[in-house]
Design an enzyme around this catalytic site. Sequence first.
Site, PDB file in Angstrom:
ATOM      1  N   SER A 124      28.691 -12.292 -10.571  1.00 52.44           N
ATOM      2  CA  SER A 124      28.611 -13.735 -10.369  1.00 52.44           C
ATOM      3  C   SER A 124      27.677 -14.118  -9.235  1.00 52.44           C
ATOM      4  CB  SER A 124      30.021 -14.240 -10.050  1.00 52.44           C
ATOM      5  OG  SER A 124      29.987 -15.536  -9.538  1.00 52.44           O
ATOM      6  N   TYR A 148      36.350 -13.053  -4.046  1.00 53.94           N
ATOM      7  CA  TYR A 148      35.929 -12.817  -5.432  1.00 53.94           C
ATOM      8  C   TYR A 148      34.532 -12.191  -5.461  1.00 53.94           C
ATOM      9  CZ  TYR A 148      34.254 -14.497 -10.095  1.00 53.94           C
ATOM     10  OH  TYR A 148      33.725 -14.614 -11.353  1.00 53.94           O
ATOM     11  N   LYS A 152      33.381  -8.436  -6.716  1.00 56.63           N
ATOM     12  CA  LYS A 152      32.341  -8.251  -7.730  1.00 56.63           C
ATOM     13  C   LYS A 152      31.231  -7.344  -7.181  1.00 56.63           C
ATOM     14  CE  LYS A 152      33.721 -10.976 -11.220  1.00 56.63           C
ATOM     15  NZ  LYS A 152      34.052 -10.435 -12.546  1.00 56.63           N
TER      16      LYS A 152
HETATM   17  N1  LIG Z   1      32.579 -18.497 -16.779  1.00 54.22           N
HETATM   18  C1  LIG Z   1      31.779 -18.421 -15.715  1.00 54.22           C
HETATM   19  O1  LIG Z   1      31.187 -19.414 -15.270  1.00 54.22           O
HETATM   20  C2  LIG Z   1      31.563 -17.098 -15.045  1.00 54.22           C
HETATM   21  C3  LIG Z   1      30.592 -17.012 -14.070  1.00 54.22           C
HETATM   22  C4  LIG Z   1      30.404 -15.798 -13.451  1.00 54.22           C
HETATM   23  C5  LIG Z   1      31.162 -14.704 -13.817  1.00 54.22           C
HETATM   24  N2  LIG Z   1      32.129 -14.802 -14.757  1.00 54.22           N
HETATM   25  C6  LIG Z   1      32.895 -13.620 -15.111  1.00 54.22           C
HETATM   26  O2  LIG Z   1      32.890 -13.452 -16.509  1.00 54.22           O
HETATM   27  C7  LIG Z   1      34.123 -12.874 -16.913  1.00 54.22           C
HETATM   28  C8  LIG Z   1      34.766 -13.705 -17.993  1.00 54.22           C
HETATM   29  O3  LIG Z   1      34.854 -15.033 -17.518  1.00 54.22           O
HETATM   30  P1  LIG Z   1      35.618 -16.182 -18.343  1.00 54.22           P
HETATM   31  O4  LIG Z   1      34.969 -17.455 -18.000  1.00 54.22           O
HETATM   32  O5  LIG Z   1      35.746 -15.778 -19.756  1.00 54.22           O
HETATM   33  O6  LIG Z   1      37.027 -16.119 -17.595  1.00 54.22           O
HETATM   34  P2  LIG Z   1      38.502 -16.367 -18.201  1.00 54.22           P
HETATM   35  O7  LIG Z   1      39.382 -16.638 -17.027  1.00 54.22           O
HETATM   36  O8  LIG Z   1      38.454 -17.350 -19.304  1.00 54.22           O
HETATM   37  O9  LIG Z   1      38.860 -14.937 -18.824  1.00 54.22           O
HETATM   38  C9  LIG Z   1      39.311 -13.876 -18.032  1.00 54.22           C
HETATM   39  C10 LIG Z   1      40.456 -13.215 -18.766  1.00 54.22           C
HETATM   40  O10 LIG Z   1      40.929 -12.108 -17.989  1.00 54.22           O
HETATM   41  C11 LIG Z   1      42.314 -12.010 -18.236  1.00 54.22           C
HETATM   42  N3  LIG Z   1      42.989 -11.248 -17.176  1.00 54.22           N
HETATM   43  C12 LIG Z   1      43.181 -11.603 -15.879  1.00 54.22           C
HETATM   44  N4  LIG Z   1      43.930 -10.682 -15.265  1.00 54.22           N
HETATM   45  C13 LIG Z   1      44.217  -9.724 -16.186  1.00 54.22           C
HETATM   46  C14 LIG Z   1      44.984  -8.523 -16.141  1.00 54.22           C
HETATM   47  N5  LIG Z   1      45.596  -8.116 -14.997  1.00 54.22           N
HETATM   48  N6  LIG Z   1      45.073  -7.768 -17.260  1.00 54.22           N
HETATM   49  C15 LIG Z   1      44.470  -8.164 -18.406  1.00 54.22           C
HETATM   50  N7  LIG Z   1      43.742  -9.299 -18.507  1.00 54.22           N
HETATM   51  C16 LIG Z   1      43.613 -10.074 -17.392  1.00 54.22           C
HETATM   52  C17 LIG Z   1      42.790 -13.455 -18.263  1.00 54.22           C
HETATM   53  O11 LIG Z   1      44.050 -13.558 -18.940  1.00 54.22           O
HETATM   54  C18 LIG Z   1      41.656 -14.157 -18.984  1.00 54.22           C
HETATM   55  O12 LIG Z   1      41.934 -14.291 -20.368  1.00 54.22           O
HETATM   56  C19 LIG Z   1      34.965 -12.731 -15.663  1.00 54.22           C
HETATM   57  O13 LIG Z   1      34.805 -11.400 -15.168  1.00 54.22           O
HETATM   58  C20 LIG Z   1      34.344 -13.702 -14.716  1.00 54.22           C
HETATM   59  O14 LIG Z   1      34.546 -13.302 -13.371  1.00 54.22           O
HETATM   60  C21 LIG Z   1      32.336 -15.989 -15.396  1.00 54.22           C
END
Ligand SMILES: NC(=O)c1ccc[n+]([C@@H]2O[C@H](COP(=O)([O-])OP(=O)(O)OC[C@H]3O[C@@H](n4cnc5c(N)ncnc54)[C@H](O)[C@@H]3O)[C@@H](O)[C@H]2O)c1
Lengths: 321, 321
Positions: A124, A148, A152
């Site tokens: 991120s 966070y 990462k």
């Molecule tokens: N969406 C964004 O803007 C963005 C930006 C930068 C990075 N990211 C990264 O991309 C990835 C996906 O993002 P997203 O937007 O789909 O997030 P999201 O929160 O929708 O999905 C993350 C999923 O991880 C699951 N999770 C959390 N803890 C868990 C555990 N202990 N065991 C099993 N599952 C678990 C949650 O239930 C959730 O469904 C993440 O790693 C996030 O850090 C997202």
Amino acid sequence: MHIVITGGAGFLGQRLATRLLARGELRGEAIQRLTLVDQVEPPCPPSDTVDVAGRALDITEPGALDTVLDARPQVVYHLAAVVSSAAEADLDLGMEVNFDATRALLEGCRGRGLANTRLIMASSVAAYGGELPAVLDDMTALQPQNSYGTQKAMCELLINDYSRRGLVDGCVLRLPTIIVRPGRPNAAASSFASSILREPLNGEEAICPVATSLQLFVMSPAKVIEALIHGAEVPGEALAPFRAFMLPGITVSVAEMLDTLRQVAGDEALARVRHEPDPRIEAIVASWPARFETRRAEALGFAGDRSLHDIVMAFIEERSR
Amino acid sequence: MHIVITGGAGFLGQRLATRLLARGELRGEAIQRLTLVDQVEPPCPPSDTVDVAGRALDITEPGALDTVLDARPQVVYHLAAVVSSAAEADLDLGMEVNFDATRALLEGCRGRGLANTRLIMASSVAAYGGELPAVLDDMTALQPQNSYGTQKAMCELLINDYSRRGLVDGCVLRLPTIIVRPGRPNAAASSFASSILREPLNGEEAICPVATSLQLFVMSPAKVIEALIHGAEVPGEALAPFRAFMLPGITVSVAEMLDTLRQVAGDEALARVRHEPDPRIEAIVASWPARFETRRAEALGFAGDRSLHDIVMAFIEERSR
Ligand SMILES: NC(=O)c1ccc[n+]([C@@H]2O[C@H](COP(=O)([O-])OP(=O)(O)OC[C@H]3O[C@@H](n4cnc5c(N)ncnc54)[C@H](O)[C@@H]3O)[C@@H](O)[C@H]2O)c1
Ligand SMILES: NC(=O)c1ccc[n+]([C@@H]2O[C@H](COP(=O)([O-])OP(=O)(O)OC[C@H]3O[C@@H](n4cnc5c(N)ncnc54)[C@H](O)[C@@H]3O)[C@@H](O)[C@H]2O)c1
């Protein structure tokens, strides 16, 4: 081809699953199995040809991914994470989910000799911080100012080292801010960035808490999903010497976003955006870098959006489907 | 003032202990206790005024540092580590000693509310790597190409985050290559850098395995120890936003080193250096960055050596004591 997605019930996990099933192949091989792992039972998009399975697992439990990795998947998308605000509120939770579970996944691959398994993780823009230059590039230090981003950045280092040692074949993509997210406004500081486009386009009011001069580095959901797919296909040798880099977002100001809204949906839509400055949100978002030279990603064939106009039009098109 | 040194039996640990006892004070307070921790029983330099204790502990054992931290030291020097070659040969050992034990130390401070305890760790030039610019600065990314550097970089991130959260008061110093080390040549790739000065000055032969054009970023043992002491005294507020930075070494070529040897000890001494190129050593050492702008360290009051000549003269003087 057997693909695993951790965080498979999440925003990106569900979209990625749907897109992979629509493609039917990855790395030139027909997809046979797709396993979605999440702490909540992940919905399984339907498929006639692919064996799609949802597994409710807490990846912080010891050995949680054992049976999943025993099946020797060729590609693992590691998207499970707790978000920025949760990791800041609870250091232990963030360390366990965002760091320790990634390390356990790496150890799981190492222990099974999954040297050729491509592991794709999402990092991120929150990993950047400190006294940043005006334009960041691939050699700008990660000096995160939140837990966070710290977690990462630590995962990036570890995935790079395990890959360098030939224990797994990792690739970490640093994601720009994703707009336009569907759904409702949420507690994230970046929520407004989708909201000021999405709500007016849906005939609803939105609040803009920041100055219109504020800039963001953004990417559409569709391009992020394309990048995740390309992340599985780019050759491992090309990823040395460091397997984490920023994706090619585009730099946009809030003023440009509002201008695009007006072009696309008229003065009426623009009038639905109320300006209510919130210094707390402004401070957080203004600390995120907005200008990058993303040479490595581009040289590796990752592509971003062509324009803000395209991003908004894609959202409108998807919504009407 | 109670000070703890992990790795207290090591090269820097022993010198630091001796120097601290000679000073008698740190941060304007008289030193009352000095605890040296190492897996081998650390020799305790004598003192009339300070309670010096040596503890044989393996810091990778759970709770190893419990009683040490229960005494609520104001300053902890964390110097215990396995070196580069050992960490490369054994990933688990390196992760346990260099990373997990540092994390346990941070947790130990957190659990005891040692928010004001200054934790000083030594990082390394080995944390740099990848496609580096000609001159590195405080915002150059850490993209380590070895496990030791990876583990050091992860510790930097974690110490910064724990400090930012107010759980401890950390400071990480990235050390240049240290010359002139006393003792004998060893297996380290950098061994020659001390050897080509030390052995001829002692009337012995030395082997130079690299081209004389090769450059190194170096610091004398005395200046490293001064920096470790200053690292305890620099105010915590001044260390934000990122608590790890490179110390102000000086850039020297092997040709300059040999030239200084001749100036100081004549043609006879120079003639004791045999040139036997070793491409393996040349490749490793040439990958280490040799030019840095160290603005942060300098602004914080850290000082390096004035010249290579000074470094060599200090070695001769110390040897004759
Ligand atoms: N969406 C964004 O803007 C963005 C930006 C930068 C990075 N990211 C990264 O991309 C990835 C996906 O993002 P997203 O937007 O789909 O997030 P999201 O929160 O929708 O999905 C993350 C999923 O991880 C699951 N999770 C959390 N803890 C868990 C555990 N202990 N065991 C099993 N599952 C678990 C949650 O239930 C959730 O469904 C993440 O790693 C996030 O850090 C997202
Ligand atoms: N000397 C250099 O050129 C240099 C350069 C960069 C960084 N550093 C760092 O400076 C620090 C001190 O370096 P040094 O030259 O004194 O090294 P050293 O090897 O002489 O000392 C390290 C000490 O750590 C101890 N140790 C190792 N594993 C341990 C364990 N499990 N439990 C307890 N003690 C353990 C060793 O016994 C040793 O005495 C290290 O962290 C090193 O990585 C040194």
